[in-house]
Design an enzyme around this catalytic site. Structure first.
Site, PDB file in Angstrom:
ATOM      1  N   GLY A   1       0.833  -1.207   0.000  1.00  0.00           N
ATOM      2  CA  GLY A   1       0.000   0.000   0.000  1.00  0.00           C
ATOM      3  C   GLY A   1       0.863   1.251   0.000  1.00  0.00           C
ATOM      4  O   GLY A   1       1.891   1.296   0.667  1.00  0.00           O
TER       5      GLY A   1
ATOM      6  N   ARG B   1      18.921  11.598  -4.281  1.00  0.00           N
ATOM      7  CA  ARG B   1      19.893  12.698  -4.124  1.00  0.00           C
ATOM      8  C   ARG B   1      21.091  12.295  -3.259  1.00  0.00           C
ATOM      9  O   ARG B   1      22.220  12.688  -3.566  1.00  0.00           O
ATOM     10  CB  ARG B   1      19.168  13.934  -3.592  1.00  0.00           C
TER      11      ARG B   1
ATOM     12  N   ARG C   1       0.997  -5.010  -5.718  1.00  0.00           N
ATOM     13  CA  ARG C   1       1.213  -6.265  -5.000  1.00  0.00           C
ATOM     14  C   ARG C   1       1.465  -7.310  -6.085  1.00  0.00           C
ATOM     15  O   ARG C   1       0.864  -7.252  -7.153  1.00  0.00           O
ATOM     16  CB  ARG C   1       0.006  -6.582  -4.118  1.00  0.00           C
TER      17      ARG C   1
ATOM     18  N   ASP D   1       2.440  -0.979  11.681  1.00  0.00           N
ATOM     19  CA  ASP D   1       2.446  -2.357  12.186  1.00  0.00           C
ATOM     20  C   ASP D   1       3.772  -3.079  11.905  1.00  0.00           C
ATOM     21  O   ASP D   1       3.782  -4.271  11.600  1.00  0.00           O
ATOM     22  CB  ASP D   1       1.262  -3.140  11.587  1.00  0.00           C
TER      23      ASP D   1
ATOM     24  N   GLU E   1     -15.635   8.039  22.715  1.00  0.00           N
ATOM     25  CA  GLU E   1     -16.206   7.374  23.902  1.00  0.00           C
ATOM     26  C   GLU E   1     -15.794   5.902  23.950  1.00  0.00           C
ATOM     27  O   GLU E   1     -15.651   5.330  25.022  1.00  0.00           O
ATOM     28  CB  GLU E   1     -17.742   7.495  23.881  1.00  0.00           C
TER      29      GLU E   1
ATOM     30  N   ARG F   1     -25.085   6.105  13.049  1.00  0.00           N
ATOM     31  CA  ARG F   1     -24.600   6.096  11.668  1.00  0.00           C
ATOM     32  C   ARG F   1     -23.184   5.536  11.623  1.00  0.00           C
ATOM     33  O   ARG F   1     -22.396   5.743  12.550  1.00  0.00           O
ATOM     34  CB  ARG F   1     -24.543   7.525  11.106  1.00  0.00           C
TER      35      ARG F   1
END
Ligand code: ADP
Ligand code: F6P
Length: 324
Positions: A15, A29, A76, A133, A191, A248
């Site tokens: 990714g 450089r 990939r 990760d 929360e 939502r």
């Protein structure tokens, strides 16, 4: 005696992540400054196998430090996971005179670098992933930009969530890891923070928490849900039915991977890119650059891949108190 490398290859794999361009620029450089030639390998290992290899000069990396994505593009590539693909990749490097390759990507990409090193091509890995990760490092290229992008988006969702007195479940990226979720959870004052490393799938606890908070007068309830748990839309439906609070789901998705890199991502990626070149010039191979305890260090790739990384327990524990 260490093998002298005259031509350095650079590729981005897996990714993309904001800051990869800053790393590519630094590689090009620093290498030129050290009297080396640079070849850009396009589309990761897939491009290597297709021989999509271009000469790179200092001017080819001008005007990119501030840009997201990767000018070399990324991919990939299943074929490179096979011994035949790796052998062909090493032969193509040799054919193009590439003695060392800098691989910018995550753990999967480092496994490819490990295989190339075993086949006589010196390799250095740079940690490039928004997911944070990678066990040997406290910093990965792109994480800082991604959490800032996600944080700003979550602030916006929170505005409307408060106006409508809703519960919002906001899903952030991270694959199997909960670092983006934890950081956003703390930064956005969520929360609840659901991390794959910690979540016990007891939805009743969430339902009780939302109802308690409502009774205490809270006007919104933000739940940051990590991609590794997922299912935010169905979770929202169940939570609305169980609490009676309109709920939502928002899945932030790939917008988290784009955008101009933050200052930190530009500076750290630049430092790591230059360091990778210096390591190759010193004859090092099968190493990965990391950042630990306030400094940049390099590790053996085999050891780096064997390391384990957990969620910072203290930050996770206090996050529960901070949203009281
Ligand atoms: P990341 O590098 O972000 O962890 P992936 O796991 O998708 O991303 O790996 C990127 C690429 O690295 C794969 O598409 C493949 O070409 C290569 N790769 C992954 N695992 C291996 C492996 N075991 N051996 C050789 N190459 C690998
Ligand atoms: O590794 C970076 C990452 O954005 C993860 O957070 C996510 O799981 C994955 O890549 C998404 O990959 P793709 O771009 O193939 O959908």
């Amino acid at each position: 005696m260490a093998k002298e490398i005259n031509t350095i290859g650079v590729l981005t794999s897996g990714g993309d992540a904001p800051g990869m361009n800053a790393a590519i620029r630094a590689v090009v450089r620093e290498a030129i400054a050290k009297g080396k030639k640079v070849k850009g390998i396009k589309r990761g290992y897939a491009g290597l196998l297709q021989e999509e290899i271009i000469d790179m000069q200092a001017k080819d990396v001008s005007d990119i430090i501030q840009r997201g994505g990767t000018i070399l593009q990324t991919a990939r590539c299943m074929e490179f996971t096979t011994p035949e693909g790796q052998q062909r990749g090493a032969e193509i490097c040799k054919k193009h005179g590439i003695g060392g390759v800098i691989v910018i990507g995550g753990d999967g990409s480092f496994k490819g670098a490990q295989k190339l090193a075993a086949l006589g091509i010196n390799t250095i890995g740079l940690p490039g992933t928004i997911d944070l990760d990678i066990a040997c490092t406290e910093y990965t290229i792109g994480f800082d930009t991604a959490v800032n992008t996600a944080m700003e988006a979550i602030d916006k969702v929170r505005d409307t969530s408060t106006s409508h007195e809703r519960c919002s479940i906001i899903e952030v990226m991270g694959r199997g890891a909960g670092y983006i979720a934890l950081w956003c959870g703390i930064a956005n004052g969520a929360e609840d923070i659901l991390l794959p490393e910690k979540y016990d799938y007891d939805e009743q606890k969430l339902v009780n928490h939302i109802i308690e908070n409502r009774k205490r007068g809270k006007q919104h309830h933000i739940i940051i849900n990590a991609e590794g748990i997922g299912h935010s839309s169905s979770m929202a439906k169940r939570i609305e039915a169980a609490t009676g609070v309109e709920t939502r789901a928002t899945i932030l998705g790939h917008m988290q991977r784009g955008g101009n890199p933050t200052c930190k991502d530009r500076v750290y990626a630049s430092t790591m890119g230059a360091m990778a070149v210096d390591l190759l010039c010193e004859g090092k191979s099968n190493r990965v650059v990391g950042y630990r305890h306030g400094d940049f260090e390099d590790f053996d790739i085999d050891e780096a891949l064997a390391m384990e990384k957990g969620i910072p327990e203290y930050q996770y524990e206090i996050s529960k108190n901070l949203s009281l």
